[in-house]
Each structure stands twice: as C-alpha cells, then as structure tokens.
Design a protein around this motif. Structure first.
Motif, PDB file in Angstrom:
ATOM      1  N   ILE A 233       0.856  -1.181   0.000  1.00 30.87           N
ATOM      2  CA  ILE A 233       0.000   0.000   0.000  1.00 30.87           C
ATOM      3  C   ILE A 233       0.892   1.231   0.000  1.00 30.87           C
ATOM      4  O   ILE A 233       1.715   1.415   0.900  1.00 30.87           O
ATOM      5  CB  ILE A 233      -0.923   0.030   1.235  1.00 30.87           C
ATOM      6  CG1 ILE A 233      -1.759  -1.240   1.328  1.00 30.87           C
ATOM      7  CG2 ILE A 233      -1.823   1.269   1.199  1.00 30.87           C
ATOM      8  CD1 ILE A 233      -2.522  -1.371   2.647  1.00 30.87           C
ATOM      9  N   ALA A 294      -8.172   0.374  -4.187  1.00 29.91           N
ATOM     10  CA  ALA A 294      -7.766   1.706  -3.734  1.00 29.91           C
ATOM     11  C   ALA A 294      -8.989   2.558  -3.404  1.00 29.91           C
ATOM     12  O   ALA A 294      -8.998   3.302  -2.419  1.00 29.91           O
ATOM     13  CB  ALA A 294      -6.911   2.386  -4.799  1.00 29.91           C
ATOM     14  N   VAL A 332      -2.310   0.288  -4.628  1.00 32.91           N
ATOM     15  CA  VAL A 332      -2.133  -1.031  -4.000  1.00 32.91           C
ATOM     16  C   VAL A 332      -1.572  -1.970  -5.054  1.00 32.91           C
ATOM     17  O   VAL A 332      -2.139  -2.099  -6.150  1.00 32.91           O
ATOM     18  CB  VAL A 332      -3.455  -1.582  -3.438  1.00 32.91           C
ATOM     19  CG1 VAL A 332      -3.222  -2.931  -2.763  1.00 32.91           C
ATOM     20  CG2 VAL A 332      -4.087  -0.589  -2.463  1.00 32.91           C
TER      21      VAL A 332
END
Length: 345
Positions: A233, A294, A332
C-alpha cells in the motif's frame, strides 16, 4: 538482475503550496531514477544494494538541484530581460511549490522491493500470517518533527537554534514535513531569498532563518525481499491521517476475501465522531462495496458506510476541503497472486 527498464516503478507525489512540483515529479522522477540505475550498471558497477541505493539517492538529489537551478536561472534572466518575468515565474514554480515523493522500485528478477521516501507519504506491506490473515510491515517513516530521529537530525544540523522544529506540532517552521522536493524558501541562502522577495514578491525570509538549508530531498531507502502473496500500500498522508497501518492491511485483506460485514477489522472507536479534520476510521462505519481496492481504502478512510460523513467529505473542494481532509492518493500492488484466485481458496 536484468535491465532496469524491465523493473516496475510506482510513485506517490503529494504536492503542497501548489501543484507545480508534484506534476514535475510525476513526469520526470521515475525516468531519472531508471537512467541513473542503468548508468550505474552500464559503467560495470555491480547491482549490489549499496550501488542501487546510491543511484536512487543521487537521482533524487539531482532532481531537487535541477529544480533549484531552473528557478535561479529564470530569476536571473528576468532581472536582465524585459518582459521575461511571467516566464520566470512559470519556470520557478516547482521551487516555490513543494512535494513529498514516495517511490517503489521492484526488481522482479531478485524479488527485491526498494522504497525511497521524502516526506510523509507512507509505504506499508501486507504479508501472510496463516492461511487468510495478514500483518503490516512499515517500509517507510514519516519525515516530520514527531519522528524522533528526524527531530534529532534537524537539531544536530542546526545546533542552538530553538525556533526551528517543534515536537508538539511536528512542524519545521510552518512546514508539516522535514524532507521535501522544492520548497526552496527553506533551502536557499538568506541573500537569495531577500532578492526574490524584493524583486518577485516571494515570501519574506523568516527571522529564525539562520543556517539553511533546513529541508532536504535526500531520501530514506529501505529494501525488502517480496514473497508471493504480499501486497504493498502506497498512500499520501491524507489517508494515513485517518487509518492505521494495521487497519489498512486488514481493509485489503477483507476486500480480497469479501468477508461478510459482521467480520470487521479489529480497531474500534466508541466515541461519536463529528465532522472534524480528520475523520478517523471506526469499525461501525466499515463497508465493502467497491471493485477497486484503492477506492475501497479511500471510502473507508473518509466515512465508509456513514454516507453523511463520506458524501460531505467527498463533496468539499479547495480551499474548504483542507479544513476537513487532506488530499488522498492510494496505490495497491499485489505480488505473486491475483485477488480473485485467493477468494476461491
């Protein structure tokens, strides 16, 4: 090791005091890092971690030096050429503005992930713990005065200067971070700043401005061997203001598995939350309704299933938005698996 042009690169550029620096970095930072790594390998140097570290670090610092050089050159030309002031302001914009930068560099041949960070965006790795669980590994640190190592670094570089950095607010002068691209009002000499103020109406130098530079674009770089099933992330501080590392990883885990709503992330907040900056995640608001991971993270950072908070925060525009939420950028990246496959296990 392979050709760096075959590596994977992802970046988060969180601008402040305008957008000019972040736009420049989005266009140029990754190509600059690729060229620097390729040059290192073409010159016969090994692809050791230290050499790659040096190449990335050099690319960051040279980029910031380029921003400074462009601005100073433009200002000098505006002094001599009539009618050049408008062009000078455009060329100097990335130095007047500023931006954090968070860069992920992945060498698939060695499964090596490198994170280079300047500012307070953050990289967090989610790693398997058992069959369907994940735990969080922080791959960057926030560069601000709350970070004890950053506070000590600034104090050691500017001994005896008491008004520079504040541990209670985390701020360097009035800056929320201690490392950034641009923002050369905290890097140039006093004489240069006075000249820019008198001729071009830049912000006047601060009275406490005694021994610049105070900001740096020197990145902190971490390395991590990636495993199948890991995910990364990358997000700006507007996301992390509202969500912890552990909760963010659990958000992704629940999104992958599409757990039923009663199986929520573990963090909880009992108090009622008003619309204040910043909204912090509460498990009672958690929701899974987005196909994009996301978007799923952003939704739950800004109210989740609490439609009143979420819709209000998403509807705000500058400058009012800054009072209630910071800008949010999220990426991500999944390594070695596809989420659809894991849902079928």
């Amino acid at each position: 090791m392979g050709d760096p042009e075959d590596w994977h690169f992802w970046g988060i550029y969180d601008g402040h005091v305008g957008w000019a620096t972040s736009v420049l970095l989005r266009r140029t930072l990754i190509p600059s890092v690729v060229r620097k790594i390729k040059k290192t390998l073409d010159e016969g140097m090994t692809g050791s971690s230290s050499n790659i570290y040096d190449a990335i670090q050099s690319a960051f610092i040279q980029m910031d030096n380029r921003i400074s050089h462009e601005a100073l050159e433009a200002m000098d030309m505006a002094m001599d050429l009539e009618g050049y002031t408008k062009i000078a302001f455009s060329r100097a914009a990335p130095a007047r503005s500023g931006s954090c930068a968070l860069l992920a560099v992945y060498d698939p041949n060695q499964c090596m992930l490198r994170i280079a960070s300047v500012g307070d965006s953050r990289a967090v790795l989610g790693r398997r713990k058992g069959k369907n669980n994940r735990f969080a590994l922080s791959l960057s640190t926030d560069h601000n005065g709350f970070n004890r190592s950053e506070y000590d670094r600034i104090m050691n570089e500017h001994p005896g200067e008491t008004g520079v950095i504040n541990q209670d607010s985390g701020r360097l002068f009035n800056m929320a971070m201690t490392r950034a691209f641009g923002d050369h009002r905290y890097k140039w000499s006093m004489d240069t700043l006075k000249r820019c103020y008198e001729r071009f109406l830049w912000a006047p130098p601060l009275a406490e401005y005694l021994s610049p530079p105070y900001l740096t674009a020197d990145p902190e770089i971490t390395t991590m061997l990636v495993r199948d099933g890991d995910f990364l992330i990358l997000a700006s501080d507007g996301f992390w203001d509202n969500v912890s590392n552990d909760d963010a990883v659990q958000f992704v885990r629940h999104w992958i598995l599409r757990y039923p709503s009663e199986l929520l992330p573990t963090s909880d907040a009992e108090e009622e939350r008003g619309l204040t900056r910043c909204y912090s995640f509460s498990s009672k608001d958690y929701v899974i309704e987005d196909d994009n991971v996301a978007t799923h993270l952003a939704r739950n950072a800004l109210g989740g299933g609490n439609s009143g908070i979420f819709e209000t925060l998403m509807s705000l525009r500058a400058p009012e938005a800054k009072l209630h939420r910071d800008d949010i950028t999220i990426q991500v990246i999944f390594f070695g698996f596809h989420p659809e496959d894991e849902r079928l296990e």
